[in-house]
Scaffold this motif. Sequence first.
Motif, PDB file in Angstrom:
ATOM      1  N   MET A   9       0.852  -1.204   0.000  1.00 36.37           N
ATOM      2  CA  MET A   9       0.000   0.000   0.000  1.00 36.37           C
ATOM      3  C   MET A   9       0.882   1.245   0.000  1.00 36.37           C
ATOM      4  O   MET A   9       1.850   1.320   0.748  1.00 36.37           O
ATOM      5  CB  MET A   9      -0.883   0.010   1.242  1.00 36.37           C
ATOM      6  CG  MET A   9      -2.049  -0.955   1.147  1.00 36.37           C
ATOM      7  SD  MET A   9      -3.196  -0.455  -0.123  1.00 36.37           S
ATOM      8  CE  MET A   9      -3.123  -1.890  -1.172  1.00 36.37           C
ATOM      9  N   GLY A  10       0.539   2.238  -0.790  1.00 34.24           N
ATOM     10  CA  GLY A  10       1.418   3.383  -0.947  1.00 34.24           C
ATOM     11  C   GLY A  10       0.838   4.698  -0.493  1.00 34.24           C
ATOM     12  O   GLY A  10       0.406   4.855   0.656  1.00 34.24           O
ATOM     13  N   ILE A  11       0.774   5.642  -1.460  1.00 36.68           N
ATOM     14  CA  ILE A  11       0.435   7.027  -1.168  1.00 36.68           C
ATOM     15  C   ILE A  11      -1.008   7.174  -0.661  1.00 36.68           C
ATOM     16  O   ILE A  11      -1.915   6.534  -1.179  1.00 36.68           O
ATOM     17  CB  ILE A  11       0.648   7.862  -2.447  1.00 36.68           C
ATOM     18  CG1 ILE A  11       2.134   7.840  -2.807  1.00 36.68           C
ATOM     19  CG2 ILE A  11       0.154   9.285  -2.284  1.00 36.68           C
ATOM     20  CD1 ILE A  11       2.465   8.401  -4.157  1.00 36.68           C
ATOM     21  N   GLY A  12      -1.225   8.043   0.330  1.00 34.43           N
ATOM     22  CA  GLY A  12      -2.585   8.350   0.759  1.00 34.43           C
ATOM     23  C   GLY A  12      -2.792   8.257   2.252  1.00 34.43           C
ATOM     24  O   GLY A  12      -3.546   9.027   2.822  1.00 34.43           O
ATOM     25  N   ASP A  13      -2.122   7.349   2.898  1.00 32.67           N
ATOM     26  CA  ASP A  13      -2.268   7.231   4.348  1.00 32.67           C
ATOM     27  C   ASP A  13      -1.144   7.984   5.051  1.00 32.67           C
ATOM     28  O   ASP A  13      -0.291   8.612   4.423  1.00 32.67           O
ATOM     29  CB  ASP A  13      -2.283   5.756   4.744  1.00 32.67           C
ATOM     30  CG  ASP A  13      -3.699   5.193   4.722  1.00 32.67           C
ATOM     31  OD1 ASP A  13      -4.490   5.614   5.593  1.00 32.67           O
ATOM     32  OD2 ASP A  13      -4.009   4.384   3.824  1.00 32.67           O
ATOM     33  N   ASP A  14      -1.094   7.907   6.360  1.00 35.39           N
ATOM     34  CA  ASP A  14      -0.054   8.620   7.108  1.00 35.39           C
ATOM     35  C   ASP A  14       1.319   7.982   6.926  1.00 35.39           C
ATOM     36  O   ASP A  14       2.345   8.616   7.146  1.00 35.39           O
ATOM     37  CB  ASP A  14      -0.434   8.686   8.588  1.00 35.39           C
ATOM     38  CG  ASP A  14      -1.596   9.652   8.785  1.00 35.39           C
ATOM     39  OD1 ASP A  14      -1.420  10.837   8.483  1.00 35.39           O
ATOM     40  OD2 ASP A  14      -2.685   9.207   9.190  1.00 35.39           O
ATOM     41  N   ALA A  15       1.309   6.743   6.562  1.00 33.92           N
ATOM     42  CA  ALA A  15       2.573   6.067   6.259  1.00 33.92           C
ATOM     43  C   ALA A  15       2.279   4.940   5.279  1.00 33.92           C
ATOM     44  O   ALA A  15       1.126   4.523   5.137  1.00 33.92           O
ATOM     45  CB  ALA A  15       3.186   5.513   7.542  1.00 33.92           C
ATOM     46  N   ALA A  16       3.301   4.496   4.599  1.00 34.86           N
ATOM     47  CA  ALA A  16       3.112   3.394   3.660  1.00 34.86           C
ATOM     48  C   ALA A  16       3.270   2.070   4.390  1.00 34.86           C
ATOM     49  O   ALA A  16       4.052   1.965   5.338  1.00 34.86           O
ATOM     50  CB  ALA A  16       4.127   3.490   2.530  1.00 34.86           C
ATOM     51  N   ILE A  17       2.527   1.089   3.954  1.00 39.08           N
ATOM     52  CA  ILE A  17       2.651  -0.258   4.528  1.00 39.08           C
ATOM     53  C   ILE A  17       3.284  -1.145   3.469  1.00 39.08           C
ATOM     54  O   ILE A  17       2.813  -1.196   2.330  1.00 39.08           O
ATOM     55  CB  ILE A  17       1.257  -0.824   4.906  1.00 39.08           C
ATOM     56  CG1 ILE A  17       0.521   0.160   5.825  1.00 39.08           C
ATOM     57  CG2 ILE A  17       1.385  -2.189   5.566  1.00 39.08           C
ATOM     58  CD1 ILE A  17      -0.982  -0.102   5.883  1.00 39.08           C
ATOM     59  N   LEU A  18       4.336  -1.819   3.836  1.00 34.50           N
ATOM     60  CA  LEU A  18       5.010  -2.695   2.880  1.00 34.50           C
ATOM     61  C   LEU A  18       4.729  -4.156   3.232  1.00 34.50           C
ATOM     62  O   LEU A  18       4.550  -4.487   4.399  1.00 34.50           O
ATOM     63  CB  LEU A  18       6.520  -2.452   2.912  1.00 34.50           C
ATOM     64  CG  LEU A  18       6.978  -1.009   2.671  1.00 34.50           C
ATOM     65  CD1 LEU A  18       8.496  -0.895   2.795  1.00 34.50           C
ATOM     66  CD2 LEU A  18       6.529  -0.540   1.290  1.00 34.50           C
ATOM     67  N   HIS A  19       4.693  -4.963   2.214  1.00 33.49           N
ATOM     68  CA  HIS A  19       4.549  -6.407   2.444  1.00 33.49           C
ATOM     69  C   HIS A  19       5.745  -7.099   1.799  1.00 33.49           C
ATOM     70  O   HIS A  19       5.621  -7.668   0.719  1.00 33.49           O
ATOM     71  CB  HIS A  19       3.246  -6.926   1.813  1.00 33.49           C
ATOM     72  CG  HIS A  19       2.037  -6.244   2.336  1.00 33.49           C
ATOM     73  ND1 HIS A  19       1.449  -6.570   3.527  1.00 33.49           N
ATOM     74  CD2 HIS A  19       1.306  -5.217   1.842  1.00 33.49           C
ATOM     75  CE1 HIS A  19       0.406  -5.792   3.746  1.00 33.49           C
ATOM     76  NE2 HIS A  19       0.303  -4.955   2.738  1.00 33.49           N
ATOM     77  N   PRO A  20       6.904  -7.017   2.434  1.00 32.28           N
ATOM     78  CA  PRO A  20       8.086  -7.597   1.793  1.00 32.28           C
ATOM     79  C   PRO A  20       8.064  -9.118   1.841  1.00 32.28           C
ATOM     80  O   PRO A  20       8.314  -9.710   2.881  1.00 32.28           O
ATOM     81  CB  PRO A  20       9.261  -7.029   2.597  1.00 32.28           C
ATOM     82  CG  PRO A  20       8.685  -6.496   3.862  1.00 32.28           C
ATOM     83  CD  PRO A  20       7.191  -6.482   3.764  1.00 32.28           C
ATOM     84  N   ALA A  21       7.702  -9.704   0.723  1.00 29.14           N
ATOM     85  CA  ALA A  21       7.606 -11.165   0.670  1.00 29.14           C
ATOM     86  C   ALA A  21       8.873 -11.746   0.046  1.00 29.14           C
ATOM     87  O   ALA A  21       9.340 -11.257  -0.975  1.00 29.14           O
ATOM     88  CB  ALA A  21       6.387 -11.569  -0.160  1.00 29.14           C
ATOM     89  N   ASN A  22       9.401 -12.767   0.643  1.00 33.14           N
ATOM     90  CA  ASN A  22      10.553 -13.496   0.092  1.00 33.14           C
ATOM     91  C   ASN A  22      11.754 -12.613  -0.222  1.00 33.14           C
ATOM     92  O   ASN A  22      12.441 -12.834  -1.208  1.00 33.14           O
ATOM     93  CB  ASN A  22      10.160 -14.258  -1.185  1.00 33.14           C
ATOM     94  CG  ASN A  22       8.986 -15.169  -0.953  1.00 33.14           C
ATOM     95  OD1 ASN A  22       8.923 -15.820   0.092  1.00 33.14           O
ATOM     96  ND2 ASN A  22       8.051 -15.187  -1.889  1.00 33.14           N
ATOM     97  N   ILE A  23      11.951 -11.576   0.588  1.00 33.99           N
ATOM     98  CA  ILE A  23      13.128 -10.733   0.356  1.00 33.99           C
ATOM     99  C   ILE A  23      14.240 -11.199   1.283  1.00 33.99           C
ATOM    100  O   ILE A  23      14.060 -11.270   2.491  1.00 33.99           O
ATOM    101  CB  ILE A  23      12.789  -9.247   0.595  1.00 33.99           C
ATOM    102  CG1 ILE A  23      11.898  -8.764  -0.551  1.00 33.99           C
ATOM    103  CG2 ILE A  23      14.050  -8.400   0.689  1.00 33.99           C
ATOM    104  CD1 ILE A  23      11.555  -7.304  -0.486  1.00 33.99           C
TER     105      ILE A  23
END
Length: 277
Positions: free
Chosen positions: A1-15
């Motif tokens: 999830m990116g722009i629009g909220d107070d912060a971005a939420i990342l879902h780093p899968a298999n990194i």
Amino acid sequence: MGIGDDAAILHPANIQQLVVSTDTLVSGIHFKAKDSAQSIGHKALAVSFSDMAAMAAKPKWVLLNLTLPKINDKWVKGFTQGFAKLLSQHQAQLIGGDTTQGPLSITVTVMGETDQAVRRDGAKMDDLIVVTGELGSAAFALKNPRKSKACNEQLHSPKPRLDVAEQVKHMATAMIDVSDGLLADLGHICHASQLAAVIELSQIPVNETVKKHPDWMSYVLAGGDDYQLCFTINMDDEDQLPEDCHIIGQIIAGQGVMVLNHHQPIETNFKGYQHFT
Ligand SMILES: Nc1ncnc2c1ncn2[C@@H]1O[C@H](COP(=O)(O)OP(=O)(O)O)[C@@H](O)[C@H]1O
Ligand SMILES: Cc1ncc(C[n+]2csc(CCOP(=O)(O)OP(=O)(O)O)c2C)c(N)n1
Ligand SMILES: [Mg+2]
């Protein structure tokens, strides 16, 4: 999830390794206020992507902090075009940032992924020293803006060497991007690896117009703003080097970077780019 909220939420899968870098470009220091907005947008992202290349990471997520003196729709449109084009070329995503009023400056934070980050401290005795592309073109263009189209392009629209980084990540023992000048940046590899380097100036690829200038050596060795890669490899891997990679020297015992020109040692007092002098 990116722009629009107070912060971005990342879902780093298999990194396996998340690699993060941030860099600021200030008007009058890193670019001229009258440079095209498009080139400023491109370059702000390119220098951060270049840090990803230096670590052998693939850029994924980007934060953009913009400080603008005033809102000029045409400028913002141009900036966005330059920025977005490079972003999409590498399938990276802008996930947020901040916009404030003040003297023109741009900070880009980039997060990338890799299975094999390459650091500055891994160079080994006898490793070969490799650079990509031509060095000195951007510094030449800054001082001689009307002399070479190719050099102007290198200054205003540098191409981060993510292509080469991907191809050499399993053989590079140490890597850095050449932002402050070859002597300074190769010096960082040597310092971190607790070894020295000897390079042969005549082996460094240089644009033919740059080569004709009386100051060409300082452009090539200390000009900076190149955003090419400098890395080291084991001698046995020489045959596997991809295109546009040029062997310019070797890692030796000791400290610092020694420069030969046609086998003769030359005195270099070039310091590379320093913000506080
Ligand atoms: N103000 C700072 N606070 C924390 N770390 C910093 C700061 N400035 C630089 N660094 C760190 O020092 C290292 C070298 O930075 P720098 O010389 O800017 O590298 P580069 O040429 O790759 O941008 C990096 O790991 C960077 O994150
Ligand atoms: C107006 C202007 N002045 C000077 C330069 C040259 N210049 C600016 S920054 C830089 C080196 C890199 O800057 P730095 O902030 O140290 O980048 P980093 O090493 O953090 O990636 C050079 C050679 C330029 N490109 N434009
Ligand atoms: Mg930096």
